[in-house]
Design a protein around this motif. Structure first.
Motif, mmCIF file in Angstrom:
data_model
loop_
_atom_site.group_PDB
_atom_site.id
_atom_site.type_symbol
_atom_site.label_atom_id
_atom_site.label_comp_id
_atom_site.label_asym_id
_atom_site.label_seq_id
_atom_site.Cartn_x
_atom_site.Cartn_y
_atom_site.Cartn_z
ATOM 1 N N GLU A 8 0.690 -1.242 0.151
ATOM 2 C CA GLU A 8 0.112 -0.019 0.006
ATOM 3 C C GLU A 8 0.856 1.198 -0.076
ATOM 4 O O GLU A 8 0.562 2.239 -0.642
ATOM 5 N N GLU A 9 1.866 1.352 0.625
ATOM 6 C CA GLU A 9 2.950 2.441 0.750
ATOM 7 C C GLU A 9 3.677 2.723 -0.436
ATOM 8 O O GLU A 9 3.891 3.865 -1.141
ATOM 9 N N ALA A 113 -7.587 14.288 -0.867
ATOM 10 C CA ALA A 113 -6.298 15.326 -0.884
ATOM 11 C C ALA A 113 -5.272 15.245 0.277
ATOM 12 O O ALA A 113 -4.042 15.647 0.148
ATOM 13 N N ALA A 114 -5.593 14.525 1.394
ATOM 14 C CA ALA A 114 -5.015 14.504 2.339
ATOM 15 C C ALA A 114 -3.493 13.735 2.382
ATOM 16 O O ALA A 114 -2.398 14.369 2.891
ATOM 17 N N HIS A 135 -12.575 14.861 12.969
ATOM 18 C CA HIS A 135 -13.270 13.564 13.038
ATOM 19 C C HIS A 135 -13.715 12.801 11.765
ATOM 20 O O HIS A 135 -13.408 11.658 11.552
ATOM 21 N N GLY A 136 -14.285 13.670 10.974
ATOM 22 C CA GLY A 136 -15.084 12.996 9.645
ATOM 23 C C GLY A 136 -13.833 12.653 8.948
ATOM 24 O O GLY A 136 -14.038 11.529 8.065
ATOM 25 N N LEU A 137 -12.768 13.461 8.768
ATOM 26 C CA LEU A 137 -11.471 13.091 7.816
ATOM 27 C C LEU A 137 -10.791 11.847 8.477
ATOM 28 O O LEU A 137 -10.511 10.850 7.724
ATOM 29 N N MET A 138 -10.744 11.613 9.853
ATOM 30 C CA MET A 138 -10.261 10.554 10.323
ATOM 31 C C MET A 138 -11.034 9.131 10.160
ATOM 32 O O MET A 138 -10.267 8.233 9.656
ATOM 33 N N THR A 149 -1.508 8.057 6.854
ATOM 34 C CA THR A 149 -2.162 9.388 6.584
ATOM 35 C C THR A 149 -3.126 9.718 7.877
ATOM 36 O O THR A 149 -2.820 10.889 8.379
ATOM 37 N N ALA A 150 -3.890 8.837 8.309
ATOM 38 C CA ALA A 150 -4.700 9.103 9.403
ATOM 39 C C ALA A 150 -3.906 9.603 10.711
ATOM 40 O O ALA A 150 -4.221 10.437 11.459
#
Length: 453
Positions: A8-9, A113-114, A135-138, A149-150
């Protein structure tokens, strides 16, 4: 587990550099931690390299209010550019207001985009973000299994953010398998029409209460709640299957078959062998629901994760044995895959037993439209794949049939009347070069180049 996170990375690094994953595969020996550190250094370096160009965006941005500029940028700019330009295009004084605007938008857009945001920017500004936005992004990043990213945002998730999350409803669609129930519900609705394009007597049973709830809920935008895009796609693929059989198709392999019922409802040769592959839980549910039904042809179901290249290759070895003109179907699958995964699938299907590949294809603008209008309901089932080069993306394959979804929907009186008027306009683009701004979508039959002539 280790191999998966390393893979994945590698995929994330390839996407960041905008190169095929094979170009950076040799770095896999570095391991997860070193690859993560490398990706973050590359992100920082790219932000520095393009800082001046991104700062020029301020000249255009200042003429547009932030409440308009932020959603507009999300619609027209690729996530890679949005992430890299996140800080440069805004003054420090504007960032807090921009974050407030983002908090009212689909978290999936921010999550797109994160991975491209400079970690230094996160450290400078994340503490200014409204708790609900963090919270929503996480939650979205965790649904995507994007733990690296999280982790960049974890320090900014406080108790008030956790409280905000409890008030948020779970999406109606929690995974790609739910989309199978959704589509089955639309097939049942179409089958009940006096002018039905097809009749699927098993669709209602397969859709169940959950499928009906999704179809009747707010997932689709107002102009698509009749399910006409899915219904038209089903009919287009039905017709291309019939044509393939007329041209000598001697085997059908349906990858990510979901709750498809073509072996039961279509007039197929009894001697035809039809293989279905999908995730184990969904196939077990399908076996149970259809236990008393008899297909029109030979039918074999095999639990396979089609994104696992090794497992897929072993499945194809068995499914195509003895065949010479196999038709592979990936209806409703590719939009949910990454370009890297589609490239791997493209290569896995290039084998002498397979002649045709039948798929549905969408332009980048269609992908953006789906994610913007339905993204907050799609959970982990957001769209990722929509190549700007259209059918030319599929190396080793040539498009022998391309059927426009909009044109067919207008022809069969399924789309809303305003869309029928625009069905033949040049702005819809073409499947050979849909481009970034066209609305082309439809069914495509590819043929391996080795079979040309």
């Amino acid at each position: 587990m280790t191999e998966r996170v390393v893979r994945e990375e590698i995929d994330k690094l390839a996407e960041l550099l905008h190169v095929p994953a094979e170009r950076v595969q040799h770095l896999a020996h570095l391991g997860y931690d070193n690859l993560l550190a490398l990706r973050q250094r590359v992100t920082t370096s790219l932000a520095d390299k393009y800082d001046e160009e991104h700062r020029r965006l301020r000249l255009y941005r200042r003429s547009v209010p932030l409440r308009v500029a932020v959603p507009l940028a999300a619609k027209i700019l690729p996530p890679r550019l949005i992430g890299r330009a996140a800080a440069s295009a805004l003054d420090d004084s504007e960032m807090e207001r921009a974050l407030r605007v983002l908090s009212g938008m689909d978290p999936g857009l921010v999550a797109d985009a994160a991975p491209y945001i400079d970690p230094r920017v996160i450290a400078r500004f994340a503490h200014l973000a409204p708790p609900a936005l963090v919270h929503g992004l996480m939650m979205e990043l965790l649904r995507r299994n994007d733990f690296s990213t999280a982790d960049l945002f974890a320090d900014y998730l406080d108790e008030s953010a956790l409280g905000a999350g409890r008030a948020v409803n779970e999406p109606l669609i929690t995974n790609v398998s739910d989309t199978a129930r959704w589509v089955a519900a639309y097939r049942a609705i179409e089958s009940a029409r006096p002018d039905a394009l097809f009749v699927d007597p098993l669709a209602a049973r397969l859709a169940g209460e959950r499928g009906r709830a999704i179809a009747e809920g707010p997932v689709a935008p107002r102009g698509g709640r009749s399910g006409w895009p899915q219904v038209v796609r089903t009919k287009l693929i039905d017709d291309l299957i019939v044509d393939s059989l007329a041209h000598g198709c001697d085997r059908v392999v349906n990858l990510a078959a979901g709750l498809d019922t073509r072996p039961y409802r279509m007039d197929l040769p009894a001697e035809l062998l039809w293989h279905e592959a999908d995730l184990p839980a969904l196939l077990a549910e399908k076996d149970e629901l259809l236990a008393d039904e008899k297909p029109c042809c030979g039918l074999v179901r095999t639990p396979v994760d089609v994104t696992d290249t090794v497992a897929l290759t072993a499945f194809l070895d068995a499914a195509t044995e003895g065949a010479h003109r196999t038709l592979v179907i990936t209806e409703g699958l590719l939009p949910y895959l990454t370009p890297t995964q589609v490239s791997a699938l493209c290569g896995a299907l290039r084998r002498p037993e397979i002649r045709w590949w039948l798929l549905d294809l969408y332009s980048p603008m269609m992908r953006q439209a789906v994610n913007l209008s339905m993204g907050r309901h799609l959970g982990s089932a957001r769209w990722h794949f929509a190549p700007a080069d259209g059918v030319r993306f599929f190396t080793g394959w040539t498009a022998v049939d391309t059927q426009s979804l909009f044109e067919a929907a207008a022809r069969w009186n399924r789309s809303p009347k305003p869309l029928r008027l625009h069905a033949h306009l040049p702005g819809l683009g073409t499947p050979t070069k849909p481009g970034q701004l066209s609305l082309w979508s439809g069914a495509v039959r590819l043929q391996q180049d080795r079979f040309e002539g």
